[in-house]
Write a protein that holds these residues in place. Structure first.
Motif, short mmCIF file in Angstrom:
data_model
loop_
_atom_site.label_atom_id
_atom_site.label_comp_id
_atom_site.label_asym_id
_atom_site.label_seq_id
_atom_site.Cartn_x
_atom_site.Cartn_y
_atom_site.Cartn_z
N ALA A 6 0.83 -1.21 0.00
CA ALA A 6 0.00 0.00 0.00
C ALA A 6 0.86 1.26 0.00
O ALA A 6 0.59 2.22 -0.72
CB ALA A 6 -0.94 0.00 1.20
N LYS A 7 1.92 1.27 0.81
CA LYS A 7 2.84 2.41 0.88
C LYS A 7 3.57 2.58 -0.45
O LYS A 7 3.71 3.70 -0.96
CB LYS A 7 3.84 2.20 2.03
CG LYS A 7 4.85 3.30 2.18
CD LYS A 7 4.28 4.49 2.86
CE LYS A 7 5.39 5.47 3.20
NZ LYS A 7 4.87 6.67 3.77
N ALA A 8 4.01 1.48 -1.03
CA ALA A 8 4.70 1.53 -2.33
C ALA A 8 3.77 2.09 -3.40
O ALA A 8 4.18 2.93 -4.21
CB ALA A 8 5.19 0.14 -2.72
N GLU A 9 2.53 1.66 -3.40
CA GLU A 9 1.56 2.14 -4.39
C GLU A 9 1.28 3.62 -4.19
O GLU A 9 1.19 4.38 -5.16
CB GLU A 9 0.27 1.33 -4.27
CG GLU A 9 -0.73 1.65 -5.37
CD GLU A 9 -1.96 0.75 -5.32
OE1 GLU A 9 -2.96 1.14 -5.93
OE2 GLU A 9 -1.91 -0.32 -4.69
N MET A 10 1.17 4.05 -2.94
CA MET A 10 0.92 5.46 -2.64
C MET A 10 2.09 6.33 -3.14
O MET A 10 1.88 7.35 -3.79
CB MET A 10 0.72 5.65 -1.13
CG MET A 10 0.30 7.05 -0.71
SD MET A 10 1.62 8.25 -0.38
CE MET A 10 2.57 7.48 0.88
N ILE A 11 3.32 5.90 -2.88
CA ILE A 11 4.50 6.65 -3.33
C ILE A 11 4.54 6.68 -4.86
O ILE A 11 4.79 7.73 -5.46
CB ILE A 11 5.79 6.04 -2.75
CG1 ILE A 11 5.86 6.29 -1.25
CG2 ILE A 11 7.03 6.61 -3.44
CD1 ILE A 11 6.98 5.56 -0.53
N PHE A 12 4.27 5.55 -5.47
CA PHE A 12 4.28 5.48 -6.93
C PHE A 12 3.24 6.45 -7.52
O PHE A 12 3.55 7.23 -8.41
CB PHE A 12 4.00 4.05 -7.40
CG PHE A 12 3.93 3.92 -8.90
CD1 PHE A 12 5.08 3.91 -9.66
CD2 PHE A 12 2.71 3.82 -9.54
CE1 PHE A 12 5.03 3.80 -11.05
CE2 PHE A 12 2.63 3.71 -10.92
CZ PHE A 12 3.80 3.70 -11.67
N ASN A 13 2.02 6.40 -7.02
CA ASN A 13 0.95 7.26 -7.55
C ASN A 13 1.23 8.74 -7.31
O ASN A 13 0.90 9.58 -8.15
CB ASN A 13 -0.40 6.88 -6.94
CG ASN A 13 -0.89 5.55 -7.47
OD1 ASN A 13 -0.58 5.14 -8.58
ND2 ASN A 13 -1.67 4.85 -6.65
N ILE A 42 12.42 1.26 -9.15
CA ILE A 42 13.06 -0.01 -8.79
C ILE A 42 14.06 0.22 -7.65
O ILE A 42 14.07 -0.49 -6.65
CB ILE A 42 13.75 -0.65 -10.01
CG1 ILE A 42 12.69 -1.18 -10.99
CG2 ILE A 42 14.70 -1.77 -9.58
CD1 ILE A 42 13.25 -1.59 -12.34
N ILE A 43 14.89 1.25 -7.80
CA ILE A 43 15.88 1.56 -6.77
C ILE A 43 15.19 2.03 -5.49
O ILE A 43 15.54 1.60 -4.39
CB ILE A 43 16.89 2.61 -7.29
CG1 ILE A 43 17.74 1.99 -8.39
CG2 ILE A 43 17.75 3.15 -6.15
CD1 ILE A 43 18.62 2.97 -9.13
N LEU A 44 14.20 2.90 -5.65
CA LEU A 44 13.48 3.43 -4.50
C LEU A 44 12.88 2.30 -3.66
O LEU A 44 13.04 2.28 -2.44
CB LEU A 44 12.37 4.37 -4.99
CG LEU A 44 11.59 5.14 -3.95
CD1 LEU A 44 11.17 6.47 -4.55
CD2 LEU A 44 10.37 4.39 -3.50
N LEU A 45 12.22 1.36 -4.31
CA LEU A 45 11.58 0.27 -3.57
C LEU A 45 12.60 -0.72 -3.00
O LEU A 45 12.41 -1.23 -1.90
CB LEU A 45 10.57 -0.44 -4.46
CG LEU A 45 9.38 0.43 -4.91
CD1 LEU A 45 8.49 -0.33 -5.89
CD2 LEU A 45 8.58 0.93 -3.73
N SER A 46 13.67 -0.96 -3.73
CA SER A 46 14.66 -1.92 -3.23
C SER A 46 15.53 -1.34 -2.13
O SER A 46 16.09 -2.06 -1.32
CB SER A 46 15.53 -2.43 -4.38
OG SER A 46 16.34 -1.39 -4.89
N LYS A 47 15.63 -0.01 -2.07
CA LYS A 47 16.48 0.64 -1.06
C LYS A 47 15.66 1.44 -0.05
O LYS A 47 16.21 2.30 0.64
CB LYS A 47 17.50 1.54 -1.74
CG LYS A 47 18.39 0.79 -2.71
CD LYS A 47 19.75 1.37 -2.74
CE LYS A 47 20.56 0.63 -3.76
NZ LYS A 47 21.69 0.00 -3.22
N TYR A 48 14.38 1.17 0.01
CA TYR A 48 13.52 1.92 0.92
C TYR A 48 13.98 1.79 2.37
O TYR A 48 13.78 2.71 3.17
CB TYR A 48 12.06 1.49 0.77
CG TYR A 48 11.11 2.40 1.50
CD1 TYR A 48 10.80 3.66 0.99
CD2 TYR A 48 10.53 2.02 2.70
CE1 TYR A 48 9.94 4.51 1.66
CE2 TYR A 48 9.67 2.86 3.38
CZ TYR A 48 9.38 4.11 2.86
OH TYR A 48 8.53 4.95 3.53
N ASP A 49 14.61 0.69 2.70
CA ASP A 49 15.09 0.50 4.07
C ASP A 49 16.19 1.49 4.45
O ASP A 49 16.46 1.71 5.63
CB ASP A 49 15.55 -0.94 4.29
CG ASP A 49 16.69 -1.34 3.38
OD1 ASP A 49 16.77 -0.82 2.25
OD2 ASP A 49 17.51 -2.18 3.80
#
Length: 180
Positions: A6-13, A42-49
């Motif tokens: 949900a957070k990933a989708e919100m950031i993407f949108n 791709i980088i944003l989601l893989s390095k979100y931590d």
């Protein structure tokens, strides 16, 4: 820190169009802007931590976007140098980025002039004026001291003023400041 769907989708949108437009302003190519947008996420989601939630997310996202854009543009220069691909990608090129996003011919002319500036000048102008980042956020995105960001913006604006004096374009006509 794991990012939930949900957070990933919100950031993407929330950021996809903004990242795409920034990439389009930098590259003037729809396919390169698409590539930059996809690679950024791709980088944003893989390095979100690695993201510090105590800080604003927008500068972090644009840091990634600018780094991805630089990498992809370097690859493009190498490909162009070796001429492995024909120059028939002109149908992909955007004759005028502003044509899509800005209505005024005068504003289009200014963005054309901005695109002729050096990378350092162009990126600080795009981040500050187009993306609406503060100079402090620009310095964070670019990984430079605040004073350097101010200096780059000052230099870029001086370059634009010199071009205006040479008659390349008119800030007043474009509505950027009042006639005296």
């Amino acid at each position: 820190m794991f990012i939930d769907e949900a957070k990933a989708e919100m950031i993407f949108n929330e950021y996809r169009q903004y990242i795409f437009r920034t990439a389009l302003l930098l590259t003037k190519s729809r396919s390169l802007a698409d590539d930059i947008t996809q690679e950024t996420f791709i980088i944003l989601l893989s390095k979100y931590d690695t993201y510090d939630p105590e800080r604003p997310i927008k500068p972090w996202i644009y840091t990634i976007t600018m780094n991805v854009a630089k990498t992809i543009l370097k690859k493009q220069k190498i490909l162009k140098y070796f001429s492995y691909f024909s120059d028939e990608s002109s149908h992909d090129r955007v004759d005028s980025v502003e044509e899509h996003f800005l209505k005024s011919d005068d504003i289009q002319e200014i963005w054309k002039i901005v695109n002729s500036l050096s990378w350092k000048s162009k990126e600080v102008i795009i981040l500050h004026f187009y993306s609406g980042l503060t100079l402090k956020e620009c310095s964070h995105v670019l990984g430079i001291p605040l004073g350097t960001a101010k200096s780059r913006l000052h230099t870029a604006l001086q370059q634009l003023r010199r071009l205006e004096l040479k008659g390349k374009f008119d800030f007043t006509k474009a509505g950027l400041y009042e006639e005296r």
